[in-house]
Write an enzyme that holds these catalytic residues in place. Structure first.
Site, PDB file in Angstrom:
ATOM      1  N   ASP A  33      10.905  55.820 -60.587  1.00 42.09           N
ATOM      2  CA  ASP A  33      10.265  54.778 -59.790  1.00 42.09           C
ATOM      3  C   ASP A  33      10.441  53.461 -60.540  1.00 42.09           C
ATOM      4  OD1 ASP A  33       7.733  55.112 -57.492  1.00 42.09           O
ATOM      5  OD2 ASP A  33       8.053  53.159 -58.431  1.00 42.09           O
ATOM      6  N   ASN A  87       9.392  53.412 -50.194  1.00 40.57           N
ATOM      7  CA  ASN A  87       8.634  53.051 -49.002  1.00 40.57           C
ATOM      8  C   ASN A  87       9.466  52.259 -47.997  1.00 40.57           C
ATOM      9  OD1 ASN A  87       8.433  51.473 -51.260  1.00 40.57           O
ATOM     10  ND2 ASN A  87       6.565  50.452 -50.612  1.00 40.57           N
ATOM     11  N   THR A  88       9.108  52.459 -46.744  1.00 42.52           N
ATOM     12  CA  THR A  88       9.803  51.802 -45.626  1.00 42.52           C
ATOM     13  C   THR A  88       8.732  51.165 -44.742  1.00 42.52           C
ATOM     14  OG1 THR A  88       9.712  53.946 -44.509  1.00 42.52           O
ATOM     15  CG2 THR A  88      11.788  53.353 -45.553  1.00 42.52           C
ATOM     16  N   THR A  90       6.459  48.463 -42.416  1.00 40.36           N
ATOM     17  CA  THR A  90       6.797  47.704 -41.216  1.00 40.36           C
ATOM     18  C   THR A  90       7.226  46.308 -41.645  1.00 40.36           C
ATOM     19  OG1 THR A  90       5.144  48.971 -40.034  1.00 40.36           O
ATOM     20  CG2 THR A  90       5.902  46.951 -38.975  1.00 40.36           C
ATOM     21  N   SER A 127      12.190  59.620 -46.919  1.00 45.78           N
ATOM     22  CA  SER A 127      11.370  58.604 -46.255  1.00 45.78           C
ATOM     23  C   SER A 127      11.593  58.698 -44.750  1.00 45.78           C
ATOM     24  CB  SER A 127      11.787  57.201 -46.685  1.00 45.78           C
ATOM     25  OG  SER A 127      11.822  57.081 -48.069  1.00 45.78           O
ATOM     26  N   ALA A 219       7.161  63.638 -34.053  1.00 45.77           N
ATOM     27  CA  ALA A 219       6.036  64.487 -34.490  1.00 45.77           C
ATOM     28  C   ALA A 219       4.811  63.613 -34.746  1.00 45.77           C
ATOM     29  CB  ALA A 219       6.422  65.260 -35.750  1.00 45.77           C
ATOM     30  N   ASN A 220       5.001  62.529 -35.467  1.00 49.05           N
ATOM     31  CA  ASN A 220       3.848  61.668 -35.760  1.00 49.05           C
ATOM     32  C   ASN A 220       3.321  60.982 -34.501  1.00 49.05           C
ATOM     33  OD1 ASN A 220       3.435  62.260 -38.412  1.00 49.05           O
ATOM     34  ND2 ASN A 220       4.696  60.605 -39.207  1.00 49.05           N
ATOM     35  N   CYS A 272       1.414  56.532 -42.062  1.00 47.19           N
ATOM     36  CA  CYS A 272       2.525  56.948 -41.194  1.00 47.19           C
ATOM     37  C   CYS A 272       2.352  56.662 -39.712  1.00 47.19           C
ATOM     38  CB  CYS A 272       2.775  58.447 -41.369  1.00 47.19           C
ATOM     39  SG  CYS A 272       3.495  58.810 -42.964  1.00 47.19           S
ATOM     40  N   ARG A 429     -17.326  59.936 -37.503  1.00 48.20           N
ATOM     41  CA  ARG A 429     -16.539  61.173 -37.631  1.00 48.20           C
ATOM     42  C   ARG A 429     -17.260  62.366 -37.013  1.00 48.20           C
ATOM     43  NH1 ARG A 429     -11.236  60.293 -39.221  1.00 48.20           N
ATOM     44  NH2 ARG A 429     -11.179  58.468 -40.545  1.00 48.20           N
TER      45      ARG A 429
HETATM   46  C1  UDX Z   1       6.999  56.582 -48.473  1.00 49.71           C
HETATM   47  C2  UDX Z   1       7.203  55.855 -47.154  1.00 49.71           C
HETATM   48  O1  UDX Z   1       6.142  54.933 -46.978  1.00 49.71           O
HETATM   49  C3  UDX Z   1       7.233  56.776 -45.979  1.00 49.71           C
HETATM   50  O2  UDX Z   1       7.728  56.110 -44.849  1.00 49.71           O
HETATM   51  C4  UDX Z   1       8.145  57.870 -46.210  1.00 49.71           C
HETATM   52  O3  UDX Z   1       8.005  58.829 -45.202  1.00 49.71           O
HETATM   53  C5  UDX Z   1       7.994  58.476 -47.562  1.00 49.71           C
HETATM   54  O4  UDX Z   1       7.963  57.516 -48.594  1.00 49.71           O
HETATM   55  P1  UDX Z   1       4.823  57.216 -49.783  1.00 49.71           P
HETATM   56  O5  UDX Z   1       5.404  58.104 -50.801  1.00 49.71           O
HETATM   57  O6  UDX Z   1       3.476  57.528 -49.246  1.00 49.71           O
HETATM   58  O7  UDX Z   1       5.715  57.170 -48.480  1.00 49.71           O
HETATM   59  O8  UDX Z   1       4.942  55.696 -50.237  1.00 49.71           O
HETATM   60  P2  UDX Z   1       4.500  55.028 -51.596  1.00 49.71           P
HETATM   61  O9  UDX Z   1       3.315  55.757 -52.148  1.00 49.71           O
HETATM   62  O10 UDX Z   1       4.443  53.578 -51.332  1.00 49.71           O
HETATM   63  O11 UDX Z   1       5.709  55.341 -52.596  1.00 49.71           O
HETATM   64  C6  UDX Z   1       6.938  54.729 -52.602  1.00 49.71           C
HETATM   65  C7  UDX Z   1       7.353  54.535 -54.067  1.00 49.71           C
HETATM   66  O12 UDX Z   1       8.702  54.068 -54.097  1.00 49.71           O
HETATM   67  C8  UDX Z   1       6.518  53.506 -54.834  1.00 49.71           C
HETATM   68  O13 UDX Z   1       5.948  54.106 -55.976  1.00 49.71           O
HETATM   69  C9  UDX Z   1       7.512  52.415 -55.195  1.00 49.71           C
HETATM   70  O14 UDX Z   1       7.261  51.819 -56.447  1.00 49.71           O
HETATM   71  C10 UDX Z   1       8.826  53.166 -55.184  1.00 49.71           C
HETATM   72  N1  UDX Z   1      10.004  52.308 -54.992  1.00 49.71           N
HETATM   73  C11 UDX Z   1      10.054  51.418 -53.985  1.00 49.71           C
HETATM   74  C12 UDX Z   1      11.089  52.439 -55.847  1.00 49.71           C
HETATM   75  O15 UDX Z   1      11.048  53.235 -56.782  1.00 49.71           O
HETATM   76  N2  UDX Z   1      12.189  51.654 -55.634  1.00 49.71           N
HETATM   77  C13 UDX Z   1      12.245  50.727 -54.651  1.00 49.71           C
HETATM   78  O16 UDX Z   1      13.242  50.017 -54.519  1.00 49.71           O
HETATM   79  C14 UDX Z   1      11.131  50.605 -53.789  1.00 49.71           C
HETATM   80  C1  UDX Z   2       0.298  62.653 -40.944  1.00 48.80           C
HETATM   81  C2  UDX Z   2       0.933  63.910 -40.341  1.00 48.80           C
HETATM   82  O1  UDX Z   2      -0.106  64.862 -40.043  1.00 48.80           O
HETATM   83  C3  UDX Z   2       1.950  64.504 -41.290  1.00 48.80           C
HETATM   84  O2  UDX Z   2       2.594  65.616 -40.688  1.00 48.80           O
HETATM   85  C4  UDX Z   2       2.965  63.440 -41.654  1.00 48.80           C
HETATM   86  O3  UDX Z   2       3.886  63.945 -42.607  1.00 48.80           O
HETATM   87  C5  UDX Z   2       2.283  62.205 -42.210  1.00 48.80           C
HETATM   88  O4  UDX Z   2       1.316  61.718 -41.291  1.00 48.80           O
HETATM   89  P1  UDX Z   2      -1.603  62.169 -42.721  1.00 48.80           P
HETATM   90  O5  UDX Z   2      -1.503  60.763 -42.243  1.00 48.80           O
HETATM   91  O6  UDX Z   2      -1.583  62.438 -44.178  1.00 48.80           O
HETATM   92  O7  UDX Z   2      -0.434  63.040 -42.091  1.00 48.80           O
HETATM   93  O8  UDX Z   2      -2.982  62.789 -42.168  1.00 48.80           O
HETATM   94  P2  UDX Z   2      -3.472  63.462 -40.802  1.00 48.80           P
HETATM   95  O9  UDX Z   2      -4.235  64.666 -41.166  1.00 48.80           O
HETATM   96  O10 UDX Z   2      -2.414  63.629 -39.820  1.00 48.80           O
HETATM   97  O11 UDX Z   2      -4.549  62.392 -40.281  1.00 48.80           O
HETATM   98  C6  UDX Z   2      -4.159  61.103 -39.855  1.00 48.80           C
HETATM   99  C7  UDX Z   2      -5.368  60.351 -39.346  1.00 48.80           C
HETATM  100  O12 UDX Z   2      -5.843  60.894 -38.121  1.00 48.80           O
HETATM  101  C8  UDX Z   2      -6.569  60.354 -40.282  1.00 48.80           C
HETATM  102  O13 UDX Z   2      -7.182  59.083 -40.296  1.00 48.80           O
HETATM  103  C9  UDX Z   2      -7.493  61.394 -39.669  1.00 48.80           C
HETATM  104  O14 UDX Z   2      -8.840  61.185 -40.015  1.00 48.80           O
HETATM  105  C10 UDX Z   2      -7.236  61.144 -38.196  1.00 48.80           C
HETATM  106  N1  UDX Z   2      -7.539  62.309 -37.331  1.00 48.80           N
HETATM  107  C11 UDX Z   2      -6.866  63.483 -37.462  1.00 48.80           C
HETATM  108  C12 UDX Z   2      -8.494  62.171 -36.310  1.00 48.80           C
HETATM  109  O15 UDX Z   2      -9.113  61.116 -36.164  1.00 48.80           O
HETATM  110  N2  UDX Z   2      -8.736  63.235 -35.478  1.00 48.80           N
HETATM  111  C13 UDX Z   2      -8.070  64.426 -35.589  1.00 48.80           C
HETATM  112  O16 UDX Z   2      -8.335  65.336 -34.789  1.00 48.80           O
HETATM  113  C14 UDX Z   2      -7.107  64.549 -36.621  1.00 48.80           C
END
Ligand code: UDX
Ligand code: UDX
Length: 459
Positions: A33, A87-88, A90, A127, A219-220, A272, A429
């Site tokens: 990283d 990270n990707t 918006t 990602s 899926a999301n 996500c 909740r």
């Molecule tokens: C990220 C993306 O947000 C998500 O869309 C994707 O599905 C999976 O990767 P997440 O792991 O939750 O999800 O993000 P984040 O916790 O922000 O981690 C990304 C890491 O990449 C950070 O630690 C950042 O420092 C690192 N990074 C970013 C690099 O090492 N090199 C870069 O050029 C940019």
């Molecule tokens: C989600 C997807 O589930 C996962 O498959 C993908 O890889 C990343 O995005 P995550 O965001 O970690 O995972 O959590 P998730 O359990 O999906 O909950 C997302 C949000 O929805 C939370 O704020 C949760 O509290 C809310 N939620 C979930 C509700 O409000 N009601 C529900 O019935 C389920």
């Protein structure tokens, strides 16, 4: 032995690689990283993310076949397979701002891979990316004159935070997309082999690249759509004396509808859902499908409505003003069992109440540090208090914003006694026993159910 590298030690990279490594002791995993503090934390006893069960797996694998490093260039050179989980976010500027994915880190990473490679490699998109990103990546990577060949695969991650380790250990499915060329298929097979160490073969789905990229967004979008659907009905329940839990139960027994993701709430959060739907919306617009774009955009709009409705209901119920009133927010994380506050509805509610000049106290067992940094300059106007009893002392209201199980175990009589009367609980909740709270003396406002209130003459 295969040298496997993961670029990006965030939630995704940091939690997936140690689990994969625990099943593949013959392979060597390096996670790199650009963020030095993050890597230092992964090397310490205080991991940068809170995820049940992860500490133990990192402890077991770190130093054996898992290594954390900031020396990205050297490890690129040594790697056979490179996962990219940077990270990707918006895009906040230019074309597609507010919707499209900002791919600058992805592209920079692709160029860095190319620069430092002296052998052909498999590059895996972990990602979430817009459909056809792999094509751009292939072009960049294969534009070299070093005689190297790169196969780009898509292997989206479906884990949910809070259950990441379990989701990795027992995935519903693993999805791998690749080119239908001979070398593309060989690369797919190599990744299948790796997952087959612990995932049954019939749960490893292989598709073409574009289907794999799109499936992750879909899926999301479907999951978020279910929450927005049930939340839209919660608003109707509040008007009609129907009970959202009873409605959800009544429909979930229909196998065609299914049991999960029907919990009405203050809204969905997380890194996500919103980002991926907006990405889908942008793609649809880009390909000239405005009706499809609008359809999915409404899922996000309904979520914003639900968050705003919750905060507005608090203000209305508390005699149309919260200015100067102490309000305790129970929970800052976007869901239980994580310290992640990205897009957390709790922080949206916090911002709305601060705009009404409420005196906000936030309590959360793990997420206060992230909440403080996400709120930026607004954090100065918020008190952070780890003890929920102290947080609610002298408060006019409590809002339950994260479904932490510990909040069901509190002594609400003691809490009620320490609060300003009339005392309010807004349960975003539907976590608590509302009848019991009402008997204690609270005015109780659940989601999607009539409030239990002792107040008279309220409109
Ligand atoms: C990220 C993306 O947000 C998500 O869309 C994707 O599905 C999976 O990767 P997440 O792991 O939750 O999800 O993000 P984040 O916790 O922000 O981690 C990304 C890491 O990449 C950070 O630690 C950042 O420092 C690192 N990074 C970013 C690099 O090492 N090199 C870069 O050029 C940019
Ligand atoms: C989600 C997807 O589930 C996962 O498959 C993908 O890889 C990343 O995005 P995550 O965001 O970690 O995972 O959590 P998730 O359990 O999906 O909950 C997302 C949000 O929805 C939370 O704020 C949760 O509290 C809310 N939620 C979930 C509700 O409000 N009601 C529900 O019935 C389920």
């Amino acid at each position: 032995m295969t040298n496997i590298l993961c670029i990006g030690a965030g939630y995704v990279g940091g939690s997936t690689m140690p689990v994969i490594a625990s099943y593949c002791p013959e392979h060597r995993f390096v996670i790199v990283d650009i963020n030095e503090a993050r890597i230092a934390a992964w090397q310490s006893d205080q991991l940068p993310i809170y995820e049940p069960g992860l500490d133990e797996i990192v402890r077991q694998t770190r130093g054996k076949n898992v290594f954390f490093s900031t020396d990205i260039n050297r490890h690129i050179a040594e790697a056979d397979i490179i996962f990219v989980s940077v990270n990707t976010p918006t895009k906040t500027f230019g074309q597609g701002a507010g919707r499209a994915a900002d791919l600058q880190y992805w592209e920079k990473t692709a160029r860095q891979i190319l620069e430092n490679s002296t052998s052909s490699k498999i590059v895996v998109e972990k990602s979430t990316l817009p459909v056809r990103t792999a094509e751009a990546m292939e072009r960049i990577l294969n534009s070299n004159n070093k005689g190297l060949h790169f196969d780009v695969l898509s292997n989206p991650e479906f884990l949910a935070e809070g259950t990441a380790v379990r989701d990795m250990q027992k995935p519903d499915r693993v999805l791998i997309g690749g080119r239908e060329t001979e070398s593309g298929q060989k690369a797919v097979e190599q990744l299948v082999e790796m997952y087959a160490h612990w995932v049954p073969r019939d749960r490893i789905i292989t598709t073409n690249l574009w289907s794999s990229e799109l499936s992750k967004l879909v899926a999301n979008a479907f999951l978020a759509q279910r929450i927005s659907s049930i939340n839209s009905i919660s608003a109707l329940c509040e008007k009609t004396e129907a009970d959202i839990n009873e409605v959800a139960d009544a429909i979930r027994y229909d196998e065609r509808i299914g049991r999960y993701f029907l919990r009405a709430s203050v809204g969905f959060g997380g890194s996500c859902f919103k980002k991926d739907i907006l990405n889908l919306v942008y793609l649809c617009e880009h390909y000239g499908l405005p009706e499809v774009a609008k359809y999915w955009e409404q899922v996000v709009a309904m979520n914003e409505y639900q968050e705003a409705r919750f905060a507005a209901n608090m203000v209305t119920s508390m005699f149309n003003t919260v200015a100067g009133k102490r309000i305790a927010l129970f929970g800052a994380a976007f869901k239980a069992n994580t310290n992640d506050t990205r897009e957390s509805p709790a922080l949206e509610v916090c911002r709305a109440l601060l705009a009404e000049q409420a005196d906000i106290v936030i309590t959360d067992p793990y997420a206060m540090e992230n909440a403080c940094s996400d709120l930026r300059e607004l954090a100065e106007r918020v008190t952070f208090e780890i003890d929920p009893y102290i947080a609610s002392k002298n408060a006019h209201a409590i809002a339950i914003l994260t479904e932490w199980p510990q909040y069901t175990q509190l002594d609400y009589e003691k809490i009620y006694d320490s609060m300003v009367k009339p005392a309010f609980i807004f349960d975003g909740r539907n976590l608590l026993d509302h009848k019991n709270l009402y008997q204690v003396g609270f005015n109780v406002y659940p989601i999607g159910k009539p409030p239990l209130t002792r107040l008279v003459n309220m409109s």
